[in-house]
Design an enzyme around this catalytic site. Structure first.
Site, short mmCIF file in Angstrom:
data_model
loop_
_atom_site.label_atom_id
_atom_site.label_comp_id
_atom_site.label_asym_id
_atom_site.label_seq_id
_atom_site.Cartn_x
_atom_site.Cartn_y
_atom_site.Cartn_z
N LYS A 88 34.04 -20.45 -5.26
CA LYS A 88 35.13 -19.47 -5.41
C LYS A 88 36.46 -20.19 -5.20
CE LYS A 88 36.52 -14.87 -3.73
NZ LYS A 88 36.17 -13.77 -2.81
N SER A 163 35.66 -9.33 -4.94
CA SER A 163 36.53 -10.28 -5.59
C SER A 163 35.81 -11.55 -6.07
CB SER A 163 37.68 -10.65 -4.66
OG SER A 163 37.18 -11.26 -3.49
N SER A 187 33.14 -8.43 -0.94
CA SER A 187 33.38 -9.30 -2.10
C SER A 187 32.26 -10.27 -2.48
CB SER A 187 34.66 -10.09 -1.89
OG SER A 187 35.74 -9.29 -2.25
N1 GLN Z 1 37.68 -4.91 -2.35
C1 GLN Z 1 38.13 -5.10 -1.00
C2 GLN Z 1 39.62 -5.37 -1.00
O1 GLN Z 1 40.21 -5.36 -2.04
C3 GLN Z 1 37.40 -6.21 -0.33
C4 GLN Z 1 37.64 -7.49 -0.98
C5 GLN Z 1 36.97 -8.64 -0.29
O2 GLN Z 1 35.91 -8.49 0.30
N2 GLN Z 1 37.61 -9.79 -0.37
O3 GLN Z 1 40.21 -5.59 0.02
#
Ligand code: GLN
Length: 508
Positions: A88, A163, A187
């Site tokens: 990532k 994400s 995510s």
């Molecule tokens: N979708 C959640 C956010 O936008 C969690 C994202 C994540 O786990 N990085 O904060």
């Protein structure tokens, strides 16, 4: 079967017996990337040269070792040597751009490796490239990426989740064998569910975050994505462990995760939190998850209804605490030492403001505004402090549930993957997609998402949640389920959209 579609475990055996070379495996992955990447866009940066060089090194080591007994030893001590991994793009990689999915860091090349990158390199794993993600990990679809969205290999009109959407889609499509993601509110697990792969969010503190682009520091964890539970265990083995460079790192011996697989679920008390099976959950998803529960029950698990009564407040509390932490973490991106700097500003403060205004996307700006507001004097008690209190209540719910059962089972997401563009202009609808994953981060627990079938041709994720540091129990239960249930076909072929015809042809 194509090399790029094999599991790390299978490839590891083939590599150890020298039936295949690391160079061949890496080439097979790049062949798949060349065929499908244009459609899927899993990556922001590819490192073909670096990957091939690293693969040659692994092969040379093996050839040397094969002459003595070192070959066999090496196969045991570095089982993932030669396995391609996608990373990532919020994990720092020396010499390789690390953008965090943001235009702000588009040209940033880190001078150091994150601890997890050092670990995968030491394990002989081959970094293929850096995967697309929502900007600074804020999002649930990869659509907030500063570059382009990634598409879901099961249906390219749909998002892969986020994400860590690029990582999940790459593993599903055979554009990588394994991948690293990060999970602040879901995510790793949510994109794993949407793409039909396995994703594990470790206990907070089990895996080092040194070199991870910080989003919500009291939630962030790095973890593995893989095609099956065994591969997940193998990668977690490499990642886990104390790191003096991360002050939240847990000092504890790392167990043998692969050895934890096997055995059955006879007598295991599995809790079903009723709040996670509410009418808000898609009926197809609910049915798939309940069918998975039946598999555990048939294996001898004792199924028990439990309650996590503060679940309904978790999302609101998360979306105060995480933006608060992000507003503080992102203050470092001021255009001074690295990152985007606006040209032509008359003074330093204007330069700060313009650099941030020009390079951050709308979701990141929304979070910074929300967080700054929640932390401001006069509002701190009403928002931030109250949200932290709710967090404690959410954690206590889990403590009580785990007094009655050993593992919790829920859907990973309320629906299957949604369409590109469907929720991007409705932040609340986007936030709701994390309703089943966020409470786990609030309580610092480990959880895994395992595919549990298809609904309308799209994968569904089964989420298993365990008490702190019980990754072995989590992996064993997930492995049992995976073996007992019919596995998914893990490499869906993305159907390329028909090429638009040149106008001269259309008129004929
Ligand atoms: N979708 C959640 C956010 O936008 C969690 C994202 C994540 O786990 N990085 O904060």
């Amino acid at each position: 079967m194509k090399l790029c579609e094999m599991t790390a475990y299978e490839l590891s055996a083939a590599l150890a017996e020298r039936r295949v070379s690391a160079v061949e495996v890496v080439k097979a992955v790049f062949e798949r990337i060349d065929a499908w990447e244009e459609e899927l866009r899993c990556y922001i940066t590819l490192d073909r040269e670096g990957a091939l060089a690293a693969a040659r090194e692994v092969d040379a080591e093996r050839a040397k070792g094969a002459k003595g007994t070192k070959g066999a030893k090496e196969a045991n001590s570095r089982p993932l040597a030669g396995i391609p991994v996608a990373v990532k793009d919020n994990l720092s990689t020396r010499g390789l751009p690390t953008t965090c999915g943001s235009r702000h860091l588009q040209h940033y090349i880190p001078p150091y490796d994150a601890t997890v990158i050092e670990k995968i390199r030491a394990a002989g794993m081959i970094v293929i490239g850096k995967t697309n993600m929502d900007e600074f990990a804020m999002g649930s679809s990869t659509e907030t990426s500063g570059f382009y969205p990634t598409r879901n290999p099961w249906d390219t009109a749909r998002i892969p989740g986020g994400s860590s959407g690029g990582s999940a889609a790459a593993v599903a499509a055979g554009e990588a064998v394994l991948a690293l993601g990060s999970d602040t509110g879901g995510s790793i697990r949510q994109p794993a569910a949407f793409c039909g792969v396995v994703g594990l969010k470790p206990t907070y503190g089990l895996v080092s975050r040194y070199g991870l682009g910080a989003y919500g520091s009291s939630f962030d964890q790095v973890g593995p994505l893989a095609r099956d539970v065994r591969d997940t265990a193998m990668l977690l083995q490499v990642l886990a462990g104390y790191d003096p460079l991360d002050s939240t790192s847990i000092h504890r011996e790392v167990p043998d995760y692969l050895a934890a697989l096997g055995g059955d679920v006879r007598g295991l008390v599995v809790g079903l939190p009723q709040e996670y099976f509410s009418p808000g959950i898609d009926s197809g998803v609910r049915a798939a998850v309940l069918a998975a529960v039946k598999v555990l029950e048939e294996g001898g698990a004792i199924i028990k209804e439990v309650s996590l009564p503060h679940t309904e407040y978790a999302l609101a509390a998360f979306y105060l605490i995480a933006p608060s932490e992000c507003s503080s973490n992102l203050a470092r991106f001021d255009g001074i030492r690295y990152g985007y700097r606006a040209a032509g500003a008359p003074d330093t403060v204007t330069m700060f403001c313009r650099s941030r205004a020009e390079s951050f996307g709308p979701e990141v700006k929304r979070r910074i505004m929300l967080g700054t507001y929640a932390l401001s004097s006069g509002y701190y008690d009403a928002y931030y402090l109250k949200a932290q209190r709710v967090r404690t209540l959410v954690k206590q719910d889990f403590d009580k549930a785990f007094a009655e059962c050993q593992v919790l089972v829920t859907p990973t997401t309320p629906t299957t993957a949604f369409r590109l563009g469907e929720k991007i202009n409705d932040p609340l609808a986007m936030y709701m997609t994390d309703i089943c994953t966020i409470p786990v981060n609030m309580a610092a627990l480990p959880a895994i998402s395992v595919p549990c079938g298809l609904v309308g041709g799209l994968p569904v994720g089964l989420q298993l949640i365990a008490p702190v540091l019980q990754e072995e129990l989590l992996l064993r239960t997930a492995y049992y389920y995976e073996q007992a249930a019919a596995p998914l076909s893990h490499c869906p072929k993305p159907e390329p959209k028909p090429e638009p015809k040149p106008s001269s042809e259309v008129s004929k």
